[in-house]
Design a protein around this motif. Structure first.
Motif, PDB file in Angstrom:
ATOM      1  N   ARG A 103       2.238 -32.710   3.612  1.00  0.00           N
ATOM      2  CA  ARG A 103       0.862 -32.275   3.027  1.00  0.00           C
ATOM      3  C   ARG A 103      -0.129 -33.514   2.905  1.00  0.00           C
ATOM      4  N   ASP A 104      -0.006 -34.373   4.133  1.00  0.00           N
ATOM      5  CA  ASP A 104      -0.766 -35.615   4.263  1.00  0.00           C
ATOM      6  C   ASP A 104      -1.894 -35.792   5.281  1.00  0.00           C
ATOM      7  N   ALA A 154      -4.115 -40.581   0.399  1.00  0.00           N
ATOM      8  CA  ALA A 154      -4.739 -40.276  -0.938  1.00  0.00           C
ATOM      9  C   ALA A 154      -5.834 -39.463  -0.991  1.00  0.00           C
ATOM     10  N   GLU A 155      -6.998 -39.884  -0.167  1.00  0.00           N
ATOM     11  CA  GLU A 155      -8.233 -39.261  -0.011  1.00  0.00           C
ATOM     12  C   GLU A 155      -8.042 -37.694   0.293  1.00  0.00           C
ATOM     13  N   ASN A 156      -7.215 -37.467   0.988  1.00  0.00           N
ATOM     14  CA  ASN A 156      -7.046 -36.014   1.635  1.00  0.00           C
ATOM     15  C   ASN A 156      -6.414 -35.087   0.564  1.00  0.00           C
ATOM     16  N   SER A 185      -2.743 -31.847  -4.817  1.00  0.00           N
ATOM     17  CA  SER A 185      -3.756 -33.107  -5.485  1.00  0.00           C
ATOM     18  C   SER A 185      -3.033 -33.884  -6.505  1.00  0.00           C
ATOM     19  N   ASP A 186      -1.941 -33.365  -7.163  1.00  0.00           N
ATOM     20  CA  ASP A 186      -1.277 -34.140  -8.172  1.00  0.00           C
ATOM     21  C   ASP A 186      -0.267 -35.229  -7.519  1.00  0.00           C
ATOM     22  N   PHE A 187      -0.352 -35.211  -6.029  1.00  0.00           N
ATOM     23  CA  PHE A 187       0.835 -36.514  -5.579  1.00  0.00           C
ATOM     24  C   PHE A 187      -0.451 -37.205  -4.870  1.00  0.00           C
TER      25      PHE A 187
END
Length: 897
Positions: free
Chosen positions: A630-631, A702-704, A714-716
């Motif tokens: 999920r990156d 992080a932005e994605n 989003s929590d990650f």
């Protein structure tokens, strides 16, 4: 692209011209849909591969050779033996002396010997030379294809001449006009009208170029709707027409204007011999004239009569035949069967152009004639044969599209006429042809929105209703919004997870609802997914709540004959009835067995549904799916990116791993990922952040993730260096990877074993540090048929599920010795594969190219494993499934205690 009718015309033109042995090959190439440039190269010799004097060989298409008089048949032997033939693989071999033709299909070995002037007549034999599949029924009755092609040209020409008729609002009028026109062309050729009566009127009064054709047709159709004596204002010539009506001419009488081109096409259609039309397939073919997309393959794919009989035979015709056999020497019993025929109603709630209804009608009329002839033999008279008691009123249909509904009525009329003609051949008399009696009860409705009881009223005392048909094959992704709304109307509030069903599921559900507690049965065709995966476990338990059972089933088979460009659909036929003590029939290809019970997977076994289990219920090791990044793709590297990074920063090799998904496992592709695992190396994150291109990738992750609407993603965002979902243990020695999706063509499921340096994506199911014998299970035929049945498919591919397939897979209690034997077998499979390196799993498990040694070790693995189930190898997949379901039912029962 030429359609078969155009190819027939082109071949006919060659047959009528003077034979030129040097030119025939090039003319044949052009007539079989090859471009001018292709023919020019062939003529120049640059692409002519023939090694026989005067021959013409076009790769994959045909090999032609001219011969001396009387030598055509002998030349076929030389063509077969030609090395160039073997290399170029032409579809057709053809030799001719201008008087006789000898030809052969290389693929089937079928031969044709005919006079040269019959070249066009046998056009369907030569269709493979044009890259089109040949279908025998079309060859046996070429008038069906020719009629369709000529009517298609007429239809297009009329729409071009009348653009105001091409709009959706006028399409019904156009379709109705074409139906009336076909009726008249047929009627004047078979004796309903006087011979050529309709054509004579149209071409006598329609003008030289069709300038008066519209008025003539309107006047003719109007006359057919009025009894004689009520035709005031119509020309005197219309008095020659009999009163027809029967509903065919009752609506508004309209006709489009004709121009010279459309009038010419009408003349061409009128010149055909319409009495040779086959109503069993005519409806489907005529329907295609209003569908330009179907033109390129006219006659190439329609529902065949043998396939329709797969439905109608076990549904009710076989029972009729059995009853006739028992009554054969008993007049009273035969009369009871006559009465029964008059009380049978056939209902197709997705009738299309009427194929099922037409075949059912013809079959019932044939049995009626048999009974009447036998009664005449037993009682010495024919008073029972005054007329038929089987009426078109007994045949009901629902069809959404306008032209198909009209065509169904017409096809039924043609079938009735031909059945009456057969009646007259046997008994010397037939019912009056005109006026028409009421036709089939065809309703133009949406079958998922209309009440079926209103279309086909429930059977009264002594009546039988049989629902039969071939509803649309549309999966979830192919359904349009209106179809999804129809599914909502049928299932909402009654069945869970119905949105995953194929559209055909709604017809099964409504059929079960209709027949409940009535003297009625149903049998429908569906893609085999209806009895696999979610449909088998979610749909059928709800259907069984109507107190119905599966009375018979045809297991997976190819439903219809398609042109070369289309894959045949793999279908099943499932017959449902009220719960009964009558025998159940399970048919697999040409083998029929009597079943004790047929479950929703079409297996003779307990009525159980396989439900997903979060843990193995069979003692097998736990399987999970692989890592999910999920990156946004920023933690994934291709070969070039990996090499660039490791060349510039050699230290990155410690945080880069091979990353394999389904495609990589099957096709041997290389892909990589950033694997920053602080569990194994606390310094790995600091190392990653110290390398600018990796740090940039982590920031992009992080932005994605911050933009994601999925909270778990989003929590990650504050841990962008790692995959969101990681299921691998902190340390492991090896992993067994099973791709989640694999081609149904492969004879075994793909499986591979990799080391700890490989990270699996979530597109694989994974066993970490599992024993090798697990590979022997996964790579077995036994496991493949279980997965194919209980997990279902994604499009046409097998879909592997750990919770539904692996965790539920029934296994016996293996001994330690047996597990050792299976582990050794698994290693033999892997070793044999490695010996064929660098061939990939895709290469090795192509069913047409699988190496003999690999096939042999798989066969040995199957025999070994299956001997642990029943002491020998299973005879077939049906036997495999029966055993697996018995084991599964026993395990579920044991777990419930």
């Amino acid at each position: 692209m030429m359609n078969p009718t155009e190819i027939a015309d082109a071949l006919d033109a060659i047959a009528k011209a003077k034979f030129d042995p040097a030119e025939f090959g090039y003319a044949f190439a052009q007539a079989t849909d090859n471009a001018q440039a292709t023919v020019a190269k062939l003529r120049a010799g640059s692409t002519n591969k023939s090694d026989i004097a005067g021959g013409v060989l076009l790769n994959g298409k045909f090999h032609y050779v001219p011969v001396l008089p009387g030598m055509a048949a002998e030349m076929l032997d030389a063509l077969r033996a030609s090395k160039r033939t073997a290399k170029a693989k032409p579809a057709i071999l053809i030799a001719t002396d201008g008087e006789m033709i000898a030809a052969e299909h290389r693929k089937s070995g079928d031969t044709l010997h005919c006079s040269f002037v019959e070249l066009g007549t046998h056009f369907s034999f030569f269709l493979p030379a044009a890259g089109k599949e040949r279908y025998r029924a079309a060859e046996e009755n070429p008038v069906d294809i020719k009629a369709t092609g000529k009517l298609a040209k007429l239809y297009d020409a009329l729409l071009k001449a009348n653009p105001d008729w091409a709009v959706p609002e006028r399409r019904h009028a156009m379709n109705l006009f074409m139906t009336r026109l076909i009726f008249c062309l047929f009627s004047e050729d078979v004796g309903v009208f006087k011979e050529d009566q309709f054509s004579f009127a149209v071409f006598s009064y329609g003008g030289n170029k069709g300038e008066h054709a519209r008025e003539v047709l309107v006047q003719a159709f109007t006359a057919m709707n009025l009894p004689k004596g009520q035709r005031e204002g119509l020309p005197a010539w219309t008095d020659t027409f009999e009163y027809v009506n029967g509903g065919l001419f009752i609506d508004a009488i309209e006709a489009p204007a004709f121009d010279p081109i459309s009038f010419r096409y009408l003349r061409d259609a009128a010149e055909l011999d319409w009495k040779l039309i086959n109503p069993d397939i005519f409806g489907s073919m005529i329907q295609s004239i209003a569908d330009p997309k179907a033109r390129a393959e006219l006659g190439m794919h329609y529902t065949s009569v043998p396939n329709i009989m797969k439905v109608l035979g076990p549904l009710f015709l076989d029972d009729l035949d059995e009853s006739l056999d028992k009554a054969w020497d008993k007049p009273a019993a035969l009369k009871a069967q006559l009465h029964r025929l008059s009380k049978i109603r056939v209902f197709d709630p997705a009738c299309g152009s009427g194929n099922f209804l037409v075949v059912a009608y013809r079959q019932m009329r044939e049995r009626e004639i048999r009974i009447l002839k036998r009664l005449g033999e037993l009682e010495g008279n024919e008073h029972f044969a005054m007329f038929s008691s089987v009426s078109l009123n007994q045949f009901y249909g629902i069809e959404l599209t306008d032209f198909a509904a009209e065509t169904a009525k017409l096809a039924l009329f043609i079938a009735e006429y031909q059945a009456n003609a057969r009646f007259a051949d046997v008994f010397g008399r037939m019912p009056p042809l005109l006026p028409l009696r009421d036709g089939g009860q065809i309703r133009r409705e949406n079958a998922l929105r209309v009440n079926w009881d209103e279309v086909c009223p429930p059977p009264a005392e002594g009546e039988e209703v049989y629902i039969a048909g071939n509803p649309p094959f549309l999966g979830k992704a192919q359904q349009e919004e209106e179809q999804k709304e129809g599914m909502d109307l049928v299932f909402s509030g009654r069945v869970k997870a119905y949105r995953a069903f194929d559209l055909v599921a709604a017809w099964y559900f409504l059929a079960a609802q209709y027949i409940r507690d009535r003297n009625a049965e149903a049998a429908l065709v569906a893609t085999n997914s209806i009895c696999q995966g979610a449909s088998a476990s979610s749909l059928w338990p709800e259907i069984f709540k109507f107190d119905v059972e599966i009375g018979f089933a045809h297991r997976s088979f190819k439903w219809r004959n398609n042109a070369a460009a289309n894959a045949a659909v793999i279908c099943v036929v499932v017959g449902i009835r009220n719960t009964s003590s009558k025998a159940k029939r399970l048919i697999d290809e040409d083998i029929e067995v009597r079943a004790g019970n047929i479950n929703s997977y079409l297996v003779d076994g307990p009525t159980v549904t396989v439900s997903a289990s979060s843990k193995p219920i069979n003692g097998l090791p736990e399987m999970t799916f692989g890592e999910m990044p999920r990156d946004g793709g920023h933690l994934i590297l291709n070969q070039i990116e990996m090499e660039s990074l490791t060349d510039a920063y050699p230290e990155t090799r410690t945080i880069i791993r091979k990353f394999l998904g389904s495609e990589e496992v099957v096709n041997g592709l290389d892909r990589y990922c950033l694997w920053i695992d602080e569990r194994a190396d606390p310094t790995s994150l600091d190392l990653a952040l110290s390398i600018p291109p990796i740090k940039q990738r982590i920031e992009m992750v992080a932005e994605n993730r911050l933009k994601s609407t999925n909270k778990s993603t989003s929590d990650f965002a504050n841990r962008p260096h790692r995959f969101v979902e990681r299921r691998s243990p902190e340390t492991f020695a090896h992993a067994i990877l099973v791709p989640s999706v694999t081609s149904e063509r492969r004879p075994y499921l793909p499986v591979d074993r990799v080391g700890a340096d490989v990270i699996s994506s979530n597109l694989n199911q994974v066993l970490y540090d599992a024993p090798d014998w697990c590979i022997a299970l996964i790579a077995s035929r036994l496991h493949l048929v279980w997965i194919a049945t209980v997990c279902g498919k994604l499009k046409s591919d097998f879909r592997y599920s750990n919770t539904l397939g692996w965790n539920t897979f029934p296994v016996p209690k293996f001994t330690a010795e047996q597990l050792d034997q299976l582990s050794a077998s698994a290693r033999r499979i892997l070793k044999t594969r490695y010996q064929h390196y660098p061939k990939t799993i895709a290469d090795l498990y192509d069913p047409d190219k699988m190496p003999d040694d690999l096939r042999a070790v798989h066969r040995e693995n199957d025999e070994l494993l299956e001997s642990m189930y029943i002491g020998r190898a299973f005879r077939n997949d049906t036997e495999r499934l029966e055993k697996l379901f018995k084991l599964y039912a026993a395990r579920v029962k044991q777990g419930a205690k």
